[in-house]
Motif scaffolding. Structure first.
Motif, short mmCIF file in Angstrom:
data_model
loop_
_atom_site.label_atom_id
_atom_site.label_comp_id
_atom_site.label_asym_id
_atom_site.label_seq_id
_atom_site.Cartn_x
_atom_site.Cartn_y
_atom_site.Cartn_z
N SER A 28 -10.39 1.70 4.99
CA SER A 28 -10.70 2.90 4.21
C SER A 28 -9.43 3.73 4.11
O SER A 28 -8.92 4.22 5.13
CB SER A 28 -11.82 3.70 4.89
N CYS A 29 -8.88 3.87 2.92
CA CYS A 29 -7.57 4.49 2.71
C CYS A 29 -7.72 5.86 2.03
O CYS A 29 -8.64 6.08 1.24
CB CYS A 29 -6.68 3.60 1.86
N GLU A 30 -6.80 6.74 2.35
CA GLU A 30 -6.76 8.04 1.68
C GLU A 30 -6.16 7.86 0.29
O GLU A 30 -5.36 6.97 0.04
CB GLU A 30 -5.92 9.02 2.49
N VAL A 31 -6.54 8.76 -0.56
CA VAL A 31 -6.12 8.68 -1.95
C VAL A 31 -4.61 8.86 -2.08
O VAL A 31 -3.98 8.22 -2.92
CB VAL A 31 -6.88 9.73 -2.80
N GLY A 35 1.97 2.72 -1.04
CA GLY A 35 1.90 1.30 -0.70
C GLY A 35 2.42 1.00 0.69
O GLY A 35 1.91 0.10 1.39
N LYS A 36 3.42 1.78 1.12
CA LYS A 36 4.00 1.56 2.44
C LYS A 36 2.99 1.88 3.53
O LYS A 36 2.95 1.20 4.58
CB LYS A 36 5.26 2.41 2.60
N ASP A 37 2.17 2.91 3.31
CA ASP A 37 1.18 3.28 4.32
C ASP A 37 0.16 2.14 4.52
O ASP A 37 -0.16 1.80 5.67
CB ASP A 37 0.46 4.57 3.88
N LEU A 38 -0.32 1.63 3.43
CA LEU A 38 -1.28 0.53 3.56
C LEU A 38 -0.61 -0.71 4.15
O LEU A 38 -1.19 -1.39 5.02
CB LEU A 38 -1.85 0.20 2.17
N ARG A 49 5.89 -7.51 13.26
CA ARG A 49 7.06 -6.64 13.28
C ARG A 49 8.11 -7.09 12.27
O ARG A 49 8.93 -6.26 11.84
CB ARG A 49 7.67 -6.60 14.67
N GLU A 50 8.13 -8.34 11.92
CA GLU A 50 9.08 -8.83 10.91
C GLU A 50 8.47 -8.59 9.53
O GLU A 50 8.11 -9.52 8.80
CB GLU A 50 9.37 -10.31 11.15
N THR A 51 8.42 -7.35 9.17
CA THR A 51 7.71 -6.94 7.96
C THR A 51 8.48 -7.23 6.69
O THR A 51 7.89 -7.24 5.59
CB THR A 51 7.40 -5.44 8.03
N TRP A 52 9.80 -7.44 6.77
CA TRP A 52 10.62 -7.57 5.56
C TRP A 52 10.37 -8.87 4.80
O TRP A 52 10.79 -8.99 3.66
CB TRP A 52 12.10 -7.46 5.93
N PHE A 53 9.68 -9.82 5.37
CA PHE A 53 9.36 -11.05 4.66
C PHE A 53 8.08 -10.95 3.83
O PHE A 53 7.87 -11.77 2.93
CB PHE A 53 9.19 -12.23 5.64
N PHE A 54 7.24 -9.96 4.09
CA PHE A 54 5.88 -9.96 3.55
C PHE A 54 5.67 -8.81 2.57
O PHE A 54 6.48 -7.89 2.44
CB PHE A 54 4.86 -9.85 4.69
N GLU A 70 6.97 2.51 -2.38
CA GLU A 70 7.31 3.92 -2.56
C GLU A 70 6.35 4.68 -3.45
O GLU A 70 6.41 5.91 -3.54
CB GLU A 70 8.73 4.05 -3.13
N LYS A 71 5.44 3.99 -4.13
CA LYS A 71 4.49 4.65 -5.02
C LYS A 71 3.11 4.67 -4.38
O LYS A 71 2.79 3.82 -3.54
CB LYS A 71 4.43 3.92 -6.37
N ARG A 72 2.29 5.63 -4.82
CA ARG A 72 0.93 5.69 -4.31
C ARG A 72 0.15 4.48 -4.80
O ARG A 72 0.40 3.96 -5.88
CB ARG A 72 0.24 6.98 -4.77
N VAL A 73 -0.80 4.06 -3.98
CA VAL A 73 -1.53 2.83 -4.28
C VAL A 73 -2.29 2.97 -5.58
O VAL A 73 -2.22 2.09 -6.47
CB VAL A 73 -2.49 2.49 -3.12
N LEU A 74 -2.99 4.09 -5.74
CA LEU A 74 -3.84 4.25 -6.91
C LEU A 74 -3.03 4.54 -8.17
O LEU A 74 -3.58 4.44 -9.29
CB LEU A 74 -4.84 5.37 -6.67
N ASP A 75 -1.75 4.88 -8.05
CA ASP A 75 -0.93 5.12 -9.23
C ASP A 75 -0.35 3.83 -9.81
O ASP A 75 0.25 3.86 -10.89
CB ASP A 75 0.21 6.08 -8.89
#
Length: 593
Positions: A28-31, A35-38, A49-54, A70-75
Motif C-alpha cells: 500500500s503506497c502513498e500517492v 519510483g525510488k520509494d517503491l 543490497r545490489e540494487t543497481w542491477f534491478f 526520480e518521478k512520482r509513481v502515479l505521474d
C-alpha cells in the motif's frame, strides 16, 4: 504490507503488486511516493543490497517500460489498474557474474531470470548446453543425487529444456530425463548457490545473454536493423539474426551518443576514433527511444563503475559476502560431515537392523531346527530301538541261516560224495557192462565156432556114414561068403573095427550138445540184454538224481534268502527212501554180476 505515515491524518494510498521471479508481494503506497520509494521498499523486503542491477518494469501499450526513480509513481505512464502490477527484474547484466554478483539473493534472482529467458527462448541455447544447464538447475533444486530417492520420473513435472530443443530431437521425456540425470549425478557435493553460479557462468557466454533488442532503421528509407544494448556496448544486427552482430560499438570506444527529437528520433553514435564514421539510426516510437536511452546510460555508467575502485559500501558487501561464504563453507563442511556421519550411522543402524533380523531369523531357524532335531532324535531313538530289535531278529535269523547253510553244505557235501560214489559205481557198471558185452560177443563167437565145428562134425559124420555104407556095400558079400555077420548091437550102435581105426557115432549126444550150447548162448544174450536195460535205467536214475540235486541246491539258496529277508525257512529236500532202496538193490545186483 502497509506503510503508515507519522502524521495523524492518514494520507491517501494506492495498491501495488510486485512480482519477483519467485514471489508476489502487495504494498500500500502513498500517492506522493516516487519510483525510488517503491523500489527501495521492494529491495528491503527481499533483502537486496545490489540494487543497481534491478528495476521495476511495467507494461504499457504492448511495450514495456522501467519505472523512473526520480518521478512520482502515479505521474508516470503506469497502468491505472488496482493494484498496479510491476515486475521486479534485472535491468542491467554484469560482465562477469562471479566477480560482480556478491549477494546470494542477487545470484538467485539472476539465476531465475536467465533460466526463464532460456526456457522462453529469449536467449538462444544449443541442445548440449541446455542439458548441462538443466543439470545444474536440478542440482540447485534437489541437492545431491540419490538413486534411492530420485526415482525415474522425478523430473516429469519440471520444465528444464526449451521447447525448440525438445522438438528438434525425437526423444521421449524419459530419454531426456536420463541424459539430464547423467550430468546431474556428477554434480554431487555442489551447494545450491554454487550450482546457480555455475549455471550463470555458462549462460553468460551465450550470444544473447543480457542483450536488449530494439527494431531500428539506418536511414529514412526504412532499412530494417536490430539494435542490441548490453554490458559490453551497442551492437547492430541484421533483421533475421540476433547472434552475430554486423557492427559493434563497445562502451570504451564510444565518445558520445546524441539524441534528437524531431519528426523522427535520431540517435548518433560518435566513436573515439575520429577516423571512423559516425553511425546514425532512427526510431519512430517515443517510448522505445526513451528506453534505449535509459539502457545506454545505465549500462555505460555500470561499465565505468566497474573500472573504478569499489565504493566502501561495495567493499563492505564483498567482505561480508566473503565472510558469509566462508561461514557457509564451514557450515557446509560441518553439515557434510554430519550428513556423512548420519549416513554412516543410518547405514550402521540398517546393518544392525539387518543383522538383528538375520539373527532373529537364524534364531527362529535354529529353534525350528532344534525342534526338528528333537523330533528327529525321538524318531531316531524309536527307529534305533526298532533297528536293534530287527538286528537281534536278523542275528537270530542269521544264526539260523548259518546253521541251515552249514547243514546245506554238509548235505551238499554228502550229495556230492553220493554223486561221486554213484558216478564211480556207474562207471564201474559201465565198465562191467562193456566187459559183459565183450564177453557176450566172445561167447557168441565161441558159439558160432561151436556151431561151425558141429556143422563140420555133422558133415564129417555124414561123410563117414556115407563112406561106411559104401565100404559096407563093397565088403559085405565077401564077408558073407566066408562067414555070416554077427547081429548088430542094441541101441543102434555100430562098431567098425578095421585094423587100428574105431568109429563110434552117437546122434543123441551130438543133438544134446548142440542144444546145450544154443541154450547157454540164448541165456547169455538174454542176461546181456537185461543188463543193458538195467544200465539204461541206472543212467536215467542218475540224471533224475542230478536234477533233484540242482533243485535241492536252488531250494537251499532260496530258503537262505527267505530267512535273511525274514520269511520262515522251508524244510530241506530229502531223497525218497524207495529210490535209495531201488538204487542199492541195483548196485547189489551189479556187484553180484
Amino acid at each position: 504490507m502497509s506503510i503508515l505515515g507519522l502524521k495523524k491524518k492518514q494520507p491517501k494510498t494506492f495498491k501495488v503488486k510486485v512480482i519477483t521471479m519467485d514471489a508476489e508481494m502487495e504494498f500500500s503506497c502513498e500517492v506522493k511516493w516516487k519510483g525510488k520509494d517503491l523500489f527501495d521498499l521492494v529491495c528491503r523486503t527481499v533483502g537486496l543490497r545490489e540494487t543497481w542491477f534491478f528495476g521495476l518494469r511495467y507494461t504499457v501499450k504492448e511495450t514495456y517500460a522501467w519505472l523512473k526513480p526520480e518521478k512520482r509513481v502515479l505521474d508516470q505512464d503506469v497502468p491505472k489498474d488496482s493494484p498496479i502490477t510491476f515486475h521486479f527484474l534485472a535491468k542491467f547484466f554484469p560482465e562477469k557474474v562471479e566477480e560482480e554478483l556478491v549477494q546470494e539473493i542477487t545470484q538467485h534472482l539472476f539465476f531465475l531470470q536467465v533460466k526463464k529467458q532460456i526456457l522462453d527462448e529469449e536467449i538462444f541455447c544449443s541442445p548440449e548446453a541446455s542439458v548441462l544447464l538443466a543439470s545444474y538447475a536440478v542440482q540447485a533444486k534437489y541437492g545431491d543425487y540419490d538413486p534411492n530417492f530420485h526415482k525415474p520420473g522425478f523430473l516429469a513435472q519440471d520444465e528444464l529444456l526449451p521447447k525448440r530443443v525438445l522438438m528438434q530431437y525425437q526423444m521421449t521425456p524419459d530419454m531426456w530425463e536420463e541424459k539430464i540425470t547423467a550430468w546431474y549425478a556428477e554434480h554431487r557435493g555442489i551447494a545450491r548457490d554454487e550450482a546457480e553460479m555455475d549455471y550463470l557462468k555458462i549462460a553468460q557466454d551465450l550470444e544473447m545473454y543480457g542483450v536488449s533488442y530494439f527494431s531500428i532503421t539506418q536511414n529514412k528509407r526504412d532499412t530494417d536493423l536490430q539494435l542490441g544494448v548490453d554490458a559490453q556496448g551497442l551492437h547492430i544486427y541484421s533483421p533475421n539474426s540476433k547472434l552475430n552482430p554486423n557492427k559493434s560499438f563497445p562502451w570504451s570506444g564510444i565518445r558520445n551518443i546524441s539524441y534528437s527529437e524531431k519528426e523522427v528520433t535520431t540517435f548518433t553514435i560518435k566513436p573515439l576514433d575520429k577516423k571512423m564514421d559516425v553511425f546514425k539510426f532512427y526510431s519512430s516510437q517515443l517510448r522505445v527511444n526513451k528506453l534505449i536511452l535509459q539502457l545506454c546510460i545505465g549500462n555505460h555508467d555500470l561499465f565505468m563503475r566497474r573500472r573504478k575502485v569499489d565504493s566502501i559500501e561495495v567493499q563492505q558487501m564483498k567482505a561480508q559476502a566473503k565472510e558469509e561464504k566462508a561461514r557457509k563453507k564451514v557450515e557446509r563442511q560441518i553439515l557434510a560431515r554430519e550428513k556423512q556421519m548420519r549416513e554412516e550411522a543410518e547405514r550402521a543402524k540398517e546393518e544392525m537392523e539387518r543383522r538383528l533380523f538375520q539373527l532373529q531369523d537364524e534364531a527362529r531357524l535354529a529353534n525350528e531346527a532344534l525342534i526338528r532335531s528333537e523330533e528327529t532324535a525321538d524318531l531316531l531313538a524309536e527307529k534305533a530301538q526298532i533297528a536293534e530289535e530287527e538286528a537281534k531278529l536278523l542275528a537270530h535269523k542269521a544264526a539260523e541261516a548259518e546253521q541251515e547253510r552249514q547243514r546245506l553244505e554238509v548235505t551238499a557235501l554228502k550229495t556230492k560224495e553220493e554223486k561221486r560214489l554213484m558216478e564211480q559205481k556207474m562207471r564201474e557198471a559201465e565198465q562191467l557192462a562193456v566187459k559183459l558185452v565183450e564177453q557176450s560177443e566172445r561167447r557168441s563167437k565161441e558159439a558160432d565156432h561151436l556151431k561151425q565145428d558141429l556143422t563140420e562134425a555133422k558133415d564129417a559124420e555124414r561123410r563117414a556114414k556115407q563112406k561106411l555104407l559104401e565100404i559096407t556095400k563093397t565088403t559085405y558079400p565077401i564077408i558073407a561068403a566066408y562067414s555070416s555077420p554077427p547081429p548088430p548091437p542094441e541101441g543102434g550102435e555100430m562098431v567098425l573095427d578095421s585094423g587100428s581105426m574105431q568109429i563110434d557115432f552117437k546122434d543123441s549126444d551130438m543133438k544134446r550138445l548142440s542144444m546145450e550150447i544154443e541154450r547157454e548162448r540164448l541165456e547169455y544174450v538174454e542176461k546181456s540184454k537185461h543188463l543193458q536195460d538195467q544200465l539204461k535205467e541206472l543212467k536215467s536214475e542218475i540224471e533224475s538224481l542230478k536234477l533233484e540235486e540242482q533243485q535241492q541246491q536252488q531250494a537251499g539258496v532260496y530258503s537262505f534268502r527267505n530267512e535273511a529277508r525274514g520269511y520262515p525257512p522251508e524244510p530241506p529236500y530229502m531223497p525218497h527212501s524207495n529210490r535209495n532202496s531201488a538204487y542199492m538193490a541195483q548196485m547189489a545186483f551189479f556187484e553180484e554180476v
